[in-house]
Design an enzyme around this catalytic site. Structure first.
Site: not given
Length: 260
Positions: A111, A131
């Site tokens: 990210e 995640e």
């Protein structure tokens, strides 16, 4: 403890290296420090381009520091002025940032790279959003990745947590260029020098228009540009650099950009 953020200034280029062995993971304190570094970069008129990389050869960034989280860092804690990693939500960051991905970019590390404007990757670099396996959301990637790659590719990565190598990332346009590991920083510096020689006011206008137009209808965005409602566009159109560009073209010479 040593400073987890190493900085180096070369002319008008700022190099920022995340250095937190073993995986360059980011805790709240590191995120706040990165925000301060990039806020200073944003506000320093002598700096035009930044390069973000990770120390070592194995990790660019492993994302959120789970050990720090287990020790008490709250996932919704104070990440600092720029949000996670210092650049995801830093207001008015209108200068180019190059990510030099030297190794694994995992979760928030990927990210972080997606928050940069250009991404160079070593041919050994890999990317993943694990995640899902920890029962949590890759929030920034869920927002950004489907806008960068085909929907089904983004959903595949988000829903499975699988790894993507540099070649595949380049094929989908996530990575601009693949470089041999030993030549990664040299190539990043070469690209940064090229950008630093360009018109800073135009770069600022490009970043603001691209960012703000993302939530606007195309015609509304065009009207904002034409009516100079974007501060960076208004400044550009009234600048010496705007006139210098036209003069240099007419005089068949290279322009001299002053950023004013």
């Amino acid at each position: 403890m040593t400073n987890p953020i190493k900085t180096r200034v070369q002319g008008t280029v700022l190099e920022v290296t995340l250095d937190r062995p073993k995986a360059n993971a980011i805790d709240l304190a590191t995120s706040r420090a990165m925000g301060e570094v990039f806020a200073d970069f944003r506000d320093d008129a002598s700096l035009r381009v930044a390069i973000l990389s990770g120390a070592g050869e194995r990790f660019f960034c492993a994302g959120w520091d789970l050990k720090a989280a287990a020790a008490g860092d709250a996932v919704d804690g104070d990440y600092g002025v720029g949000g996670f990693g210092g650049i995801q939500r830093l207001p008015d960051l209108n200068k180019p940032i190059i990510a030099a991905v030297n190794g694994m970019a995992v979760g928030g590390g990927w990210e972080l790279a997606l928050s940069c404007d250009l991404i160079l990757a070593a041919d050994t670099a890999t990317f993943a959003l694990p995640e899902i396996r920890a029962g949590t959301l890759a929030d920034a990637a869920s927002i950004k990745l489907p806008k960068r790659v085909p929907y089904h590719v983004a959903m595949d990565v988000l829903l499975t947590g699988r790894w993507m190598d540099a070649e595949e990332a380049h094929r989908w346009g996530v990575v601009n260029e693949i470089v041999e590991p030993g030549k990664l920083m040299a190539r990043a510096r070469e690209l940064a020098a090229s950008l630093a020689a360009g018109p800073p006011l135009v770069f600022a206008a490009i970043k603001e228009v691209v960012r703000e137009a993302e939530t606007m209808r195309a015609q509304d965005a065009l009207r904002h540009v034409a009516e100079r409602r974007f501060p960076t566009v208004d400044r550009l159109y009234a600048s010496e650099d705007e006139r210098e560009g036209a003069r240099a073209f007419a005089e068949k010479r290279e322009p001299v950009w002053k950023g004013r």
